[in-house]
Design a protein around this motif. Sequence first.
Motif, mmCIF file in Angstrom:
data_model
loop_
_atom_site.group_PDB
_atom_site.id
_atom_site.type_symbol
_atom_site.label_atom_id
_atom_site.label_comp_id
_atom_site.label_asym_id
_atom_site.label_seq_id
_atom_site.Cartn_x
_atom_site.Cartn_y
_atom_site.Cartn_z
ATOM 1 N N UNK A 225 29.935 33.452 32.881
ATOM 2 C CA UNK A 225 30.191 33.235 34.413
ATOM 3 C C UNK A 225 31.800 32.546 34.137
ATOM 4 N N UNK A 226 31.803 31.262 33.284
ATOM 5 C CA UNK A 226 32.989 30.577 33.519
ATOM 6 C C UNK A 226 34.195 31.460 33.038
ATOM 7 N N UNK A 227 33.896 32.165 31.877
ATOM 8 C CA UNK A 227 35.173 33.109 31.239
ATOM 9 C C UNK A 227 35.314 34.100 32.323
ATOM 10 N N UNK A 228 34.506 34.610 33.029
ATOM 11 C CA UNK A 228 35.092 35.978 33.786
ATOM 12 C C UNK A 228 35.458 35.087 35.179
ATOM 13 N N UNK A 229 35.278 33.875 35.587
ATOM 14 C CA UNK A 229 36.042 33.230 36.698
ATOM 15 C C UNK A 229 37.483 32.921 36.176
ATOM 16 N N UNK A 230 37.479 32.390 35.043
ATOM 17 C CA UNK A 230 38.835 31.935 34.927
ATOM 18 C C UNK A 230 39.700 32.992 34.363
ATOM 19 N N UNK A 231 39.022 34.275 34.097
ATOM 20 C CA UNK A 231 39.907 35.473 34.062
ATOM 21 C C UNK A 231 40.290 36.175 35.421
ATOM 22 N N UNK A 232 39.239 35.886 36.324
ATOM 23 C CA UNK A 232 39.510 36.137 37.900
ATOM 24 C C UNK A 232 40.659 35.531 38.374
ATOM 25 N N UNK A 233 40.776 34.196 38.097
ATOM 26 C CA UNK A 233 41.908 33.484 38.657
ATOM 27 C C UNK A 233 43.259 34.050 38.187
ATOM 28 N N UNK A 234 43.422 34.549 37.034
ATOM 29 C CA UNK A 234 44.764 35.143 36.427
ATOM 30 C C UNK A 234 44.904 36.635 37.038
ATOM 31 N N UNK A 235 43.908 37.263 37.530
ATOM 32 C CA UNK A 235 44.058 38.676 37.801
ATOM 33 C C UNK A 235 45.254 38.881 38.779
ATOM 34 N N UNK A 236 45.032 37.940 40.106
ATOM 35 C CA UNK A 236 45.972 38.462 40.921
ATOM 36 C C UNK A 236 47.456 37.937 40.543
ATOM 37 N N UNK A 237 47.456 37.145 39.486
ATOM 38 C CA UNK A 237 49.017 36.879 38.925
ATOM 39 C C UNK A 237 49.332 37.986 38.072
ATOM 40 N N UNK A 238 48.236 38.461 37.580
ATOM 41 C CA UNK A 238 48.929 39.979 36.970
ATOM 42 C C UNK A 238 49.342 41.061 37.755
#
Length: 516
Positions: free
Chosen positions: A63-76
């Motif tokens: 959960x934590x790894x995916x959520x941190x990745x999700x925060x970066x996704x709109x930046x990508x």
Amino acid sequence: MKDKKVEKIATGGEGVKIPMWRKIGFSAFQLSNVMITLITTWLMYYYTTFLKIPIVIVTLMFTSAKIIGAILTPIYGYFSDRLYQTKFGRKHGRRKSMFLIGIPLKSITFIFMWIPGMSKPFYFIFFLLYFLVTPMLSTSQLTLTSEMSEDSNQRAQLVGFNQAGAATSGIFASLFIAWIFRLCGQDNINSFVIAAIVYDVIGTLMLIWFYNSVYERPIDDSTILEKNKIGIWKRLVNIFWNFVSAIRIKSYWTYLLMWQCEELFRTIRGDINTYFIIFVLLLTPSDVAVSTSVGYFFGILFLIFFMWLQAHTNGMFSYRVGAWGAIVVFLGIFIMAILKPNHLSLWWIVAMIALNFGITGVVNSSQYIFTFLPDIDEIVTAKRREGEYAGVNTTIDTILDSLFTLIVGTILQMTGFQAGAKIQSPVVVNALLILYCIVPIALLLLGIIFSYICKLNVKNHKIILQEIKRLRKGGAKKDVTPQTRKVIEELTGLKYEQCWGNNNVMDITHTHSLKD
């Protein structure tokens, strides 16, 4: 984009075809997902059974790894849309640049998640890094269905090849690990390590093949989103604003409701599929692999049917056909799990074949409808923001996926799930039965309801494309037809006069006098 032929295909309208070799190469991205198939099917089981990590810690890692990745996704997505404004992006492409960076990083981080003998923090670190890199690639790949053609039939074919690639990777991933189980034993930790190494090599080669097969929209006024330099603070504000503005467009949030019902039922099923087969049906890990591969194989045949159905109806109808099919199968699985008839493993394979009919329908429909969204956005902004929508999609999907994974893990922990146990208590078995059968049925029924609310379809999409082409050629907004005005306002949620850049959708500080 120096290739004139590629430029013609990328900007072509009805009847301009993408070469077959490029369509096959486009599917290679999904072929690379043998890596993620191994993670979703076996990593949680591997960690809890062989490494003896408590399930609540494993689900917290996921959960934590995916959520941190999700925060970066709109930046990508935000920066990918704007890479044509950099020297690096103009040389390699605003989408393909992301693959040059992400492919080697994904290959390295994947294998470290499967190396036994490390401490728990190391598994978390590499899992985190993997899910930081993966959205960089998936976000860019999502843009290319809309980038490679404006023709709805060509986009439908790309979606079909994409889904066929996913099914093929699933078949291979399942059959190969079943073969490894027979060779090394399904209770041998080395079976999983060997599989991880092989899948890593194959996945990386497929990503390289994909990279060399795709192309993107050439540089023009619609792909240069900002002509002036922006300060860091305003850039951060705009990243957040662009994320919110995408959801603000009516077509997107109505699509989002329908799409997430499909995504969440597949997430829940995927998280506990192995547990359901082993602890509820009392079958073996080999049955997991065989049933999964058989289901994927028939999924390819069902895909051909749904591609035909899409061409003769529209995405919403296909979605409902798939959803009702899946509901019937889940009811059958529920009865089968209670009665446990003779030849259960054979009945389970039949159920997986039938279930893949429904899954193929809802997934193919959702992916196809998504390709319309950047065109709806262009009529609003006069710019191409495929990356923005891919980023928003991935972020929302990842956050909800992670939350549901955490909820599922918490429920199992609260009901007494024992990591490493060969048999679970009746309370855990009942919880797995409800999560696997009843919850997906409820989500699919909601998805059917939302499919009637969402008005994105082929007919309306063609009207949008015609208006975009008219405005690109300098047509006056005052000459819009009443039907076109009605469709645009219904799909965007904005007045027609506020469209084509006359709004602050991309920039909260932007003001623009209304054009004729």
